[in-house]
Motif scaffolding. Structure first.
Motif, mmCIF file in Angstrom:
data_model
loop_
_atom_site.group_PDB
_atom_site.id
_atom_site.type_symbol
_atom_site.label_atom_id
_atom_site.label_comp_id
_atom_site.label_asym_id
_atom_site.label_seq_id
_atom_site.Cartn_x
_atom_site.Cartn_y
_atom_site.Cartn_z
ATOM 1 N N ASP A 2 0.830 -1.292 -0.101
ATOM 2 C CA ASP A 2 -0.019 0.075 -0.241
ATOM 3 C C ASP A 2 0.970 1.168 0.099
ATOM 4 O OD1 ASP A 2 -2.179 -1.795 0.048
ATOM 5 O OD2 ASP A 2 -2.603 -1.427 2.150
ATOM 6 N N ILE A 3 1.923 1.138 0.680
ATOM 7 C CA ILE A 3 2.864 2.365 0.875
ATOM 8 C C ILE A 3 3.283 2.616 -0.359
ATOM 9 C CG2 ILE A 3 5.073 3.358 1.645
ATOM 10 C CD1 ILE A 3 4.412 1.818 4.282
ATOM 11 N N LYS A 4 3.791 1.535 -1.421
ATOM 12 C CA LYS A 4 4.387 1.372 -2.589
ATOM 13 C C LYS A 4 3.485 2.166 -3.600
ATOM 14 C CE LYS A 4 6.197 -1.713 -6.216
ATOM 15 N NZ LYS A 4 6.566 -3.056 -6.528
ATOM 16 N N SER A 5 2.355 1.617 -3.537
ATOM 17 C CA SER A 5 1.126 2.194 -4.530
ATOM 18 C C SER A 5 1.006 3.701 -4.353
ATOM 19 C CB SER A 5 -0.080 1.362 -4.082
ATOM 20 O OG SER A 5 -1.087 1.936 -4.894
ATOM 21 N N LYS B 175 1.766 14.898 -0.122
ATOM 22 C CA LYS B 175 1.274 14.030 -1.222
ATOM 23 C C LYS B 175 1.175 12.872 -0.451
ATOM 24 C CE LYS B 175 3.556 15.939 -5.425
ATOM 25 N NZ LYS B 175 2.316 16.334 -6.081
ATOM 26 N N ILE B 176 2.104 12.360 0.146
ATOM 27 C CA ILE B 176 2.051 11.095 0.898
ATOM 28 C C ILE B 176 0.971 11.121 2.090
ATOM 29 C CG2 ILE B 176 3.002 9.236 2.458
ATOM 30 C CD1 ILE B 176 5.544 9.725 0.684
ATOM 31 N N LYS B 177 1.034 12.192 2.847
ATOM 32 C CA LYS B 177 -0.013 12.329 4.129
ATOM 33 C C LYS B 177 -1.463 12.183 3.620
ATOM 34 C CE LYS B 177 1.216 15.695 6.616
ATOM 35 N NZ LYS B 177 1.691 17.030 7.438
ATOM 36 N N SER B 178 -1.802 12.897 2.454
ATOM 37 C CA SER B 178 -3.015 12.869 2.073
ATOM 38 C C SER B 178 -3.502 11.696 1.558
ATOM 39 C CB SER B 178 -3.205 14.005 0.880
ATOM 40 O OG SER B 178 -2.484 13.495 -0.530
ATOM 41 N N LYS B 179 -2.754 10.582 1.341
ATOM 42 C CA LYS B 179 -3.187 9.267 0.600
ATOM 43 C C LYS B 179 -3.160 8.251 2.009
ATOM 44 C CE LYS B 179 -3.946 10.908 -3.280
ATOM 45 N NZ LYS B 179 -5.332 10.894 -3.834
ATOM 46 N N LEU B 180 -2.648 8.363 2.775
ATOM 47 C CA LEU B 180 -2.510 7.313 3.857
ATOM 48 C C LEU B 180 -3.773 6.936 4.683
ATOM 49 C CD1 LEU B 180 0.734 8.222 5.676
ATOM 50 C CD2 LEU B 180 0.516 6.215 4.171
ATOM 51 N N PRO B 181 -4.059 5.554 4.983
ATOM 52 C CA PRO B 181 -5.351 5.482 5.921
ATOM 53 C C PRO B 181 -5.291 6.232 7.159
ATOM 54 C CG PRO B 181 -4.092 3.632 5.226
ATOM 55 C CD PRO B 181 -3.190 4.617 4.849
ATOM 56 N N GLY B 182 -6.304 6.556 7.433
ATOM 57 C CA GLY B 182 -6.415 7.502 9.066
ATOM 58 C C GLY B 182 -5.759 6.920 10.048
ATOM 59 N N SER C 179 2.295 6.359 -7.403
ATOM 60 C CA SER C 179 1.288 6.992 -7.987
ATOM 61 C C SER C 179 1.738 8.515 -7.679
ATOM 62 C CB SER C 179 0.070 6.806 -7.726
ATOM 63 O OG SER C 179 -0.300 7.145 -6.297
ATOM 64 N N GLU C 180 1.787 8.911 -6.492
ATOM 65 C CA GLU C 180 2.075 10.539 -6.166
ATOM 66 C C GLU C 180 3.301 10.877 -6.518
ATOM 67 O OE1 GLU C 180 -0.612 12.330 -4.894
ATOM 68 O OE2 GLU C 180 -1.654 10.525 -5.429
ATOM 69 N N ILE C 181 4.419 10.006 -6.355
ATOM 70 C CA ILE C 181 5.998 10.662 -6.651
ATOM 71 C C ILE C 181 6.482 10.153 -7.849
ATOM 72 C CG2 ILE C 181 7.976 11.124 -5.437
ATOM 73 C CD1 ILE C 181 5.446 12.290 -4.137
ATOM 74 N N ILE C 182 6.606 8.807 -7.846
ATOM 75 C CA ILE C 182 7.655 8.173 -8.841
ATOM 76 C C ILE C 182 7.060 8.432 -10.135
ATOM 77 C CG2 ILE C 182 8.613 5.960 -9.443
ATOM 78 C CD1 ILE C 182 9.700 6.834 -6.471
ATOM 79 N N ASP C 183 5.665 7.987 -10.419
ATOM 80 C CA ASP C 183 5.138 8.015 -11.746
ATOM 81 C C ASP C 183 5.230 9.257 -12.334
ATOM 82 O OD1 ASP C 183 4.775 5.136 -11.554
ATOM 83 O OD2 ASP C 183 2.818 5.214 -11.433
ATOM 84 N N VAL C 184 5.225 10.408 -11.209
ATOM 85 C CA VAL C 184 4.976 11.842 -11.748
ATOM 86 C C VAL C 184 6.590 12.367 -11.904
ATOM 87 C CG1 VAL C 184 4.022 13.876 -11.117
ATOM 88 C CG2 VAL C 184 3.017 12.097 -10.426
ATOM 89 N N TRP C 185 7.288 12.075 -11.156
ATOM 90 C CA TRP C 185 8.754 12.781 -10.929
ATOM 91 C C TRP C 185 9.974 12.033 -11.769
ATOM 92 C CZ3 TRP C 185 9.618 15.183 -5.537
ATOM 93 C CH2 TRP C 185 8.700 16.170 -5.268
#
Length: 147
Positions: free
Chosen positions: A58-61, A116-123, A65-71
């Motif tokens: 889940d961390i990898k995903s 970017k990561i904080k906005s996608k992590l489970p609560g 999507s938020e960093i690697i695929d973009v940058w």
């Protein structure tokens, strides 16, 4: 509370507007990103994630999507600087350009990555720490308790 870390690598170029050293020239790095999250492991024998704070997958995903695929294999350019023209020229020649609202230093990249990561992590999972290694002997760190 348990902390777990996943490590990522990506290739990104940047150019630092108005910098007074060699890094004013466009150049790239083989970045290494350490992402540490914290939480309490699931304690439910019927949960497929039993014993985990969060699945490493889940961390990898999220990071992919938020960093690697973009940058990855892109050029980061400060959109608030005259380098925007350079970016547009590069784009017109088929290059991947990311326009940042900040000077694309290691330090500012860490702020962007954290958001970017904080906005996608489970609560129930919190971002605890980031380390962005720009070169073998240079890196920046972000700590949740300081932000």
């Amino acid at each position: 509370m348990i902390r777990i870390t996943k490590i990522f690598t990506f290739e990104t170029a940047h150019v630092l507007y108005n910098y007074d050293g060699k890094c004013k020239n466009m150049h790239g790095h083989s970045y290494k990103l350490f992402v540490t999250v914290k939480g309490k492991p699931v304690n439910d024998i019927n949960n497929p994630k039993n014993g985990m704070v969060v699945d490493f997958g889940d961390i990898k995903s999220i990071v992919k999507s938020e960093i690697i695929d973009v940058w990855d294999h892109a050029v980061l350019i400060n959109a608030n600087s005259p380098h925007k023209d350079l970016g547009e020229d590069l784009e017109n020649k088929g290059h991947k350009v990311i326009y940042c609202s900040f000077q694309p230093t290691c330090e500012n990249m860490l702020y962007a990555i954290a958001a970017k990561i904080k906005s996608k992590l489970p609560g129930e999972v919190q971002l605890a720490y980031l380390k962005l290694r720009e070169t073998e002997n240079s890196y920046g760190e972000w700590f949740a308790e300081e932000n």
